[in-house]
Design a protein around this motif. Sequence first.
Motif, mmCIF file in Angstrom:
data_model
loop_
_atom_site.group_PDB
_atom_site.id
_atom_site.type_symbol
_atom_site.label_atom_id
_atom_site.label_comp_id
_atom_site.label_asym_id
_atom_site.label_seq_id
_atom_site.Cartn_x
_atom_site.Cartn_y
_atom_site.Cartn_z
ATOM 1 N N GLY A 432 -4.548 4.937 -13.423
ATOM 2 C CA GLY A 432 -5.689 5.596 -14.049
ATOM 3 C C GLY A 432 -5.234 6.757 -14.902
ATOM 4 N N GLY A 433 -6.193 7.603 -15.281
ATOM 5 C CA GLY A 433 -5.876 8.706 -16.178
ATOM 6 C C GLY A 433 -6.298 10.062 -15.667
ATOM 7 N N SER A 434 -6.702 10.163 -14.382
ATOM 8 C CA SER A 434 -7.084 11.457 -13.826
ATOM 9 C C SER A 434 -5.885 12.036 -13.085
ATOM 10 C CB SER A 434 -8.272 11.313 -12.880
ATOM 11 O OG SER A 434 -8.711 12.586 -12.463
ATOM 12 N N LEU A 435 -5.457 13.221 -13.493
ATOM 13 C CA LEU A 435 -4.190 13.759 -13.009
ATOM 14 C C LEU A 435 -4.326 14.393 -11.625
ATOM 15 C CD1 LEU A 435 -2.877 15.336 -16.321
ATOM 16 C CD2 LEU A 435 -2.843 12.956 -15.533
ATOM 17 N N GLY A 436 -3.224 14.356 -10.873
ATOM 18 C CA GLY A 436 -3.181 14.933 -9.543
ATOM 19 C C GLY A 436 -3.068 13.906 -8.441
ATOM 20 N N TRP A 437 -2.832 12.661 -8.805
ATOM 21 C CA TRP A 437 -2.731 11.561 -7.834
ATOM 22 C C TRP A 437 -1.475 11.645 -6.981
ATOM 23 C CZ3 TRP A 437 1.415 8.180 -8.843
ATOM 24 C CH2 TRP A 437 1.501 7.025 -8.050
ATOM 25 N N ASN A 438 -0.366 12.120 -7.534
ATOM 26 C CA ASN A 438 0.955 11.891 -6.944
ATOM 27 C C ASN A 438 1.145 12.485 -5.557
ATOM 28 O OD1 ASN A 438 2.842 14.592 -7.323
ATOM 29 N ND2 ASN A 438 1.231 14.475 -8.856
ATOM 30 N N GLY A 439 0.625 13.678 -5.291
ATOM 31 C CA GLY A 439 0.863 14.320 -4.001
ATOM 32 C C GLY A 439 0.182 13.605 -2.852
ATOM 33 N N GLY A 440 -1.124 13.380 -2.992
ATOM 34 C CA GLY A 440 -1.826 12.636 -1.953
ATOM 35 C C GLY A 440 -1.279 11.236 -1.806
ATOM 36 N N ALA A 441 -0.951 10.595 -2.939
ATOM 37 C CA ALA A 441 -0.391 9.245 -2.888
ATOM 38 C C ALA A 441 0.915 9.218 -2.118
ATOM 39 C CB ALA A 441 -0.182 8.709 -4.302
ATOM 40 N N ALA A 442 1.720 10.270 -2.236
ATOM 41 C CA ALA A 442 2.983 10.324 -1.498
ATOM 42 C C ALA A 442 2.736 10.362 0.007
ATOM 43 C CB ALA A 442 3.793 11.539 -1.937
ATOM 44 N N VAL A 443 1.731 11.124 0.433
ATOM 45 C CA VAL A 443 1.384 11.171 1.865
ATOM 46 C C VAL A 443 0.940 9.789 2.341
ATOM 47 C CG1 VAL A 443 -0.216 12.143 3.567
ATOM 48 C CG2 VAL A 443 0.807 13.621 1.818
ATOM 49 N N GLY A 444 0.052 9.145 1.576
ATOM 50 C CA GLY A 444 -0.420 7.814 1.960
ATOM 51 C C GLY A 444 0.678 6.774 1.936
ATOM 52 N N THR A 445 1.567 6.871 0.957
ATOM 53 C CA THR A 445 2.684 5.927 0.862
ATOM 54 C C THR A 445 3.592 6.044 2.074
ATOM 55 O OG1 THR A 445 2.633 5.941 -1.555
ATOM 56 C CG2 THR A 445 4.704 5.294 -0.523
ATOM 57 N N LYS A 446 3.894 7.265 2.474
ATOM 58 C CA LYS A 446 4.782 7.479 3.626
ATOM 59 C C LYS A 446 4.106 7.035 4.928
ATOM 60 C CE LYS A 446 8.623 9.086 5.488
ATOM 61 N NZ LYS A 446 9.943 8.451 5.243
ATOM 62 N N LEU A 447 2.793 7.233 5.035
ATOM 63 C CA LEU A 447 2.073 6.714 6.208
ATOM 64 C C LEU A 447 2.177 5.200 6.274
ATOM 65 C CD1 LEU A 447 -1.212 8.837 6.191
ATOM 66 C CD2 LEU A 447 0.445 8.751 8.059
ATOM 67 N N ALA A 448 2.076 4.555 5.117
ATOM 68 C CA ALA A 448 2.114 3.093 5.071
ATOM 69 C C ALA A 448 3.508 2.541 5.263
ATOM 70 C CB ALA A 448 1.555 2.602 3.737
ATOM 71 N N ALA A 449 4.526 3.294 4.835
ATOM 72 C CA ALA A 449 5.916 2.820 4.893
ATOM 73 C C ALA A 449 6.805 3.945 5.434
ATOM 74 C CB ALA A 449 6.377 2.376 3.515
ATOM 75 N N PRO A 450 6.680 4.273 6.714
ATOM 76 C CA PRO A 450 7.423 5.415 7.267
ATOM 77 C C PRO A 450 8.936 5.248 7.195
ATOM 78 C CG PRO A 450 6.351 4.147 9.016
ATOM 79 C CD PRO A 450 5.816 3.631 7.726
ATOM 80 N N GLU A 451 9.405 4.027 7.057
ATOM 81 C CA GLU A 451 10.846 3.781 7.007
ATOM 82 C C GLU A 451 11.428 4.028 5.626
ATOM 83 O OE1 GLU A 451 8.990 0.074 5.436
ATOM 84 O OE2 GLU A 451 8.502 1.577 6.962
ATOM 85 N N LYS A 452 10.579 4.217 4.608
ATOM 86 C CA LYS A 452 11.041 4.393 3.241
ATOM 87 C C LYS A 452 11.193 5.877 2.899
ATOM 88 C CE LYS A 452 10.736 -0.047 2.237
ATOM 89 N NZ LYS A 452 11.930 -0.901 2.101
ATOM 90 N N THR A 453 12.065 6.155 1.936
ATOM 91 C CA THR A 453 12.147 7.474 1.327
ATOM 92 C C THR A 453 11.184 7.495 0.151
ATOM 93 O OG1 THR A 453 14.467 7.739 1.941
ATOM 94 C CG2 THR A 453 13.641 9.158 0.180
ATOM 95 N N VAL A 454 10.278 8.449 0.147
ATOM 96 C CA VAL A 454 9.264 8.532 -0.901
ATOM 97 C C VAL A 454 9.621 9.678 -1.839
ATOM 98 C CG1 VAL A 454 6.812 8.889 -1.413
ATOM 99 C CG2 VAL A 454 7.502 7.584 0.622
ATOM 100 N N VAL A 455 9.636 9.378 -3.143
ATOM 101 C CA VAL A 455 9.968 10.365 -4.169
ATOM 102 C C VAL A 455 8.820 10.415 -5.170
ATOM 103 C CG1 VAL A 455 11.579 10.996 -6.005
ATOM 104 C CG2 VAL A 455 12.444 9.949 -3.903
ATOM 105 N N ALA A 456 8.221 11.598 -5.326
ATOM 106 C CA ALA A 456 7.133 11.792 -6.283
ATOM 107 C C ALA A 456 7.650 12.616 -7.453
ATOM 108 C CB ALA A 456 5.951 12.495 -5.623
ATOM 109 N N LEU A 457 7.540 12.059 -8.655
ATOM 110 C CA LEU A 457 8.011 12.716 -9.866
ATOM 111 C C LEU A 457 6.795 13.060 -10.715
ATOM 112 C CD1 LEU A 457 10.928 10.231 -10.708
ATOM 113 C CD2 LEU A 457 11.019 12.283 -9.282
#
Length: 572
Positions: A432-457
């Motif tokens: 999408g085009g609304s800014l500010g997604w990355n931080g919350g998405a990183a939390v949700g991504t890590k919850l979904a894949a705790p074994e992965k290293t999550v990097v938000a740029l």
Amino acid sequence: MYTTSTAFLEALDEAGISCIFANFGSDHPALIEAIAEARVSGRKIPAVITSPNEMVGMSAAHGYAQVTGKPQLVLVHVECGTQALAGAVHNAARGHVPMLIFAGASPFTQDGEMKGSRNEFIQWIQDVHDQRGIIRGYTKYDTEIRTGTNIKQVVHRALQFTSTDPKGPVYLMGAREVMEADIAEPVTIDPRQWRPVDPGALTEAAIGRILDHVEKAERPLLVTSYAGRNPDAVAELVRFCERVGMGVHESVPSALNIPHDHPLYLGNQWNEPFQNEALAEADFVLVVDSDVPWIPSHNKPSEGTPVVHIDVDPLKENMPLWYIGAEESVRADAQTAFAQLNAALDARKPDAKAVKARSRHYAAASDRRRAEIEAQAAQPEGLITPEYLTATVRRHIDPDTTIVLSEGITNYTVIANHMRMTRPGSYFASGGGSLGWNGGAAVGTKLAAPEKTVVALSGDGCYMFSIPSTVHWMAAKYQTPFLQVVYNNRGWKAPRFSALSVHPDGYASKANDLDLSFDPSPAYADIAAAAGGAWARKVERPEDLDAAVAEALEVVRTEKRSAVLDVWLSHL
């Protein structure tokens, strides 16, 4: 006790929802009570993830769904909480991300006639004419829960909508009296009756016409943006392109659609104002799952080039202005379509000589592109460049165990080019085009894949939009550490580019200040340290970057806490 709220929680569990990203309010006493009762009685319910900011909570559900493909619940209060979802609703709609939003509603009685009747002043001022209408333009389905006797059917119907292509958010609301109501008999339902609608497929005639186009072409080109949001589609896509010698170009990619080291991969393009060479020379273009395959004011296929469009939403029904000049448009799922095309090729053998010639041509172009990218990544003198920063991060990750989230805006292309991810499901943008997604998405991504290293740029503007105080509090509380890299150019660079592209010789081009600067720059990393105990470091010199990235990732992996690198680039 067995109330409407009890049945609601049961329906969520039946549907396989794992998390409730919750921002509770005065309209949720029944749900709070039902959750507490379930914990005491030992009944299974989804995990409650407290989200102090609604947009962060919905962005977390967005990240979780991108990784798993499964919708989660976002719980907010009345119209205020619904409005506070803000741009996260846009991102979920445009990104085709499934999720269920549930909001309470002001009580509809005021004299104590029913349990849950009004007892706080805000229940008058939060009562609005059309609460569902606040976000109706962004949801696939919305309704109000009016009774507990059919709440499970309503929940499963909503989830059926959100999980059927084109995916997107759905919205339910329920007043306190309804959610408090006792149900005489527990509600029993078979969730199998509410499965998503099967994905669409190509007709035999469409398959034949597409293969005819490919067979006649010297330079067939595939353009896609999000076919890889389903990681299983990538293998079919790659197999098809290899068998016919078709090049692959990504336009505004929000997922990894083809391994970026593949010889048929020709790169990606966002807003760069130039004609793409591969698109210009193509004599057949197959567009699959793309909202913006090109920007025709400066980049498009050559006149007379046939275009075929396959998409889960080929009409782009929520976009008032949209057309790409396709001679044929087909509503179909990408994985299904490529599997069909591959099956058809088993009987219709491609011309081996033509395939070899196409593949050789695209491999040479791919090699030239990679050499150019490598040259850009050299360590600079003086200021850190976005290319060097991204390449440094890449050198320190394991691509097989890392998920990259990109919200780089003016550095979207740089991040895609220099991270060079290769594993399906390892790279996402919001879509999408609304800014500010990355931080919350990183939390949700890590919850979904705790074994992965999550990097938000992300850019520094996106970092502030992400509500980092909420993000890093959640990351610490729910043990979802990730690396956040801030591309800090001290302001909004994208609006500057937009203004100068329209007024290249105007007053703005000569002005010293366009009111886009963030000077003096906030201590971005320190915000995360104060809110969630994150490791924090500001980096200003190229010679310090390598060690800082290595230490930050070590903190994330071994200490299990987030790390934030505030990396200073040239000023906007």
